[in-house]
Scaffold this motif. Structure first.
Motif, PDB file in Angstrom:
ATOM      1  N   ASP A   1      -5.252   3.465  -2.680  1.00 43.13           N
ATOM      2  CA  ASP A   1      -4.695   2.609  -1.631  1.00 43.13           C
ATOM      3  C   ASP A   1      -5.234   2.979  -0.257  1.00 43.13           C
ATOM      4  O   ASP A   1      -5.353   2.117   0.628  1.00 43.13           O
ATOM      5  N   ARG A   2      -5.588   4.232  -0.054  1.00 46.93           N
ATOM      6  CA  ARG A   2      -6.234   4.606   1.212  1.00 46.93           C
ATOM      7  C   ARG A   2      -7.603   3.948   1.314  1.00 46.93           C
ATOM      8  O   ARG A   2      -8.001   3.485   2.383  1.00 46.93           O
TER       9      ARG A   2
ATOM     10  N   MET B   1      -0.611  -3.800   8.359  1.00 46.20           N
ATOM     11  CA  MET B   1      -0.895  -3.923   6.932  1.00 46.20           C
ATOM     12  C   MET B   1       0.158  -3.218   6.083  1.00 46.20           C
ATOM     13  O   MET B   1       0.476  -3.656   4.982  1.00 46.20           O
ATOM     14  N   LEU B   2       0.706  -2.133   6.611  1.00 43.73           N
ATOM     15  CA  LEU B   2       1.756  -1.424   5.888  1.00 43.73           C
ATOM     16  C   LEU B   2       3.082  -2.161   5.953  1.00 43.73           C
ATOM     17  O   LEU B   2       3.887  -2.088   5.020  1.00 43.73           O
TER      18      LEU B   2
ATOM     19  N   LEU C   1      -7.042   0.346   2.174  1.00 50.07           N
ATOM     20  CA  LEU C   1      -6.756   0.194   3.595  1.00 50.07           C
ATOM     21  C   LEU C   1      -8.042   0.240   4.405  1.00 50.07           C
ATOM     22  O   LEU C   1      -8.236  -0.578   5.320  1.00 50.07           O
TER      23      LEU C   1
ATOM     24  N   LEU D   1       0.059   4.955   0.814  1.00 49.31           N
ATOM     25  CA  LEU D   1      -1.031   5.759   1.356  1.00 49.31           C
ATOM     26  C   LEU D   1      -1.035   7.195   0.863  1.00 49.31           C
ATOM     27  O   LEU D   1      -1.912   7.973   1.236  1.00 49.31           O
TER      28      LEU D   1
ATOM     29  N   LEU E   1       0.828  -1.207   0.000  1.00 52.49           N
ATOM     30  CA  LEU E   1       0.000   0.000   0.000  1.00 52.49           C
ATOM     31  C   LEU E   1       0.861   1.256   0.000  1.00 52.49           C
ATOM     32  O   LEU E   1       1.825   1.363   0.756  1.00 52.49           O
TER      33      LEU E   1
ATOM     34  N   ALA F   1      -3.537  -1.148  10.982  1.00 52.89           N
ATOM     35  CA  ALA F   1      -3.089  -0.411   9.795  1.00 52.89           C
ATOM     36  C   ALA F   1      -1.571  -0.477   9.651  1.00 52.89           C
ATOM     37  O   ALA F   1      -1.050  -0.689   8.548  1.00 52.89           O
TER      38      ALA F   1
END
Length: 207
Positions: free
Chosen positions: A37-38, A127-128, A41, A32, A30, A124
Motif C-alpha cells: 500500500d505504500r 488519499m488516506l 500511495l 500504510l 490504504l 497523501a
C-alpha cells in the motif's frame, strides 16, 4: 493578501466539477503499515504530478522507509474518519502536527535531499481520508491562507468544513445527493471543493 473565503455557489461548483469531467474520485483504502500500500500511495502521488523518485535496482527506498515509520507511529491510523462537514475543532487541531511531520520526511534518492513537501503531504492525507480531508497545492495555499505550513493546513480544513456545512444546510441534501446534483457522482465533497479551489485559485479562472 488572501482570497475571499465566501462559500462557493452551486453553479461555480458545477463548473469546477465539469472541468474535471465530473467522474468519480474514488480511492483505494490504504494501510500504510503494508509495503504494497505504500507503493500504491507512491504511484498515486506521482500520477497526481508529485514527481517523487522511484528507487533504482538495488537502491534503498527512502519513501517506503519514511512513510512506513510515519505510519508505524500511529499517524495514519489516528486521522479523523468523519466526513469533512462533521469535523470538530478538536479533530482539526492535531492535523497540523501530523501534516508537518509527513511533509518533512525525506523521499529523495541517496545523496540527494528531497522532502515530501506540503503539496504531496496534503494529497497523501486526502488519499488516506478522501471523505474527510482536502488537498491543496502551493497556489491554493498561498492565495487562500498566505502560507503552506501546519497552521495554514488546519485553516484549509476548517475552511472546507465550513463550506461543506454551509452547502449541506443551504440545499438540505446529504453529501452523496449534493455531489450528484453537482455532476460528480461518486466524488467526495472534499474533492469537489478541491476541484473548485484548483480552478479558481490555481488556474485563476472565473467561475
Amino acid at each position: 493578501m488572501t482570497a475571499d473565503h465566501t462559500t462557493p455557489d452551486l453553479e461555480s461548483l458545477r463548473k469546477a466539477v465539469a472541468a474535471f469531467g465530473g467522474g468519480p474520485s474514488l480511492l483505494p483504502v490504504l494501510d500504510l503499515t503494508a509495503a504494497g500500500d505504500r507503493r500504491r500511495l507512491l504511484t498515486l502521488l506521482n500520477a497526481w504530478g508529485c514527481r517523487i523518485p522511484y528507487p533504482r535496482g538495488g537502491e534503498p527506498d527512502p519513501f517506503d522507509a519514511a512513510v512506513g515509520a510515519w505510519a508505524g507511529r500511529g499517524r495514519s491510523g489516528g486521522l479523523p474518519t468523519a466526513p469533512l462537514a462533521e469535523l470538530t475543532d478538536a479533530e482539526l487541531e492535531p492535523l497540523g502536527g501530523c501534516f508537518a511531520e509527513l511533509a518533512a520526511i525525506e523521499v529523495g534518492r541517496p545523496g540527494g535531499a528531497r522532502k515530501l513537501g506540503p503539496t504531496a503531504a496534503s494529497k497523501a492525507l486526502h488519499m488516506l481520508r478522501p471523505h474527510t480531508l482536502m488537498p491543496w497545492d502551493a497556489a491554493i495555499a498561498e492565495r487562500l491562507h498566505g502560507g503552506r505550513g501546519p497552521v495554514e493546513y488546519v485553516a484549509h480544513q476548517r475552511l472546507g468544513r465550513d463550506w461543506a456545512r454551509g452547502l449541506l444546510a443551504m440545499t438540505g441534501l446529504d453529501e452523496q445527493a449534493l455531489t450528484l446534483t453537482l455532476g460528480g457522482p461518486g466524488r467526495t465533497l472534499a474533492k469537489v471543493l478541491d476541484d473548485y479551489c484548483y480552478v479558481r485559485f490555481t488556474r485563476l479562472e472565473r467561475l
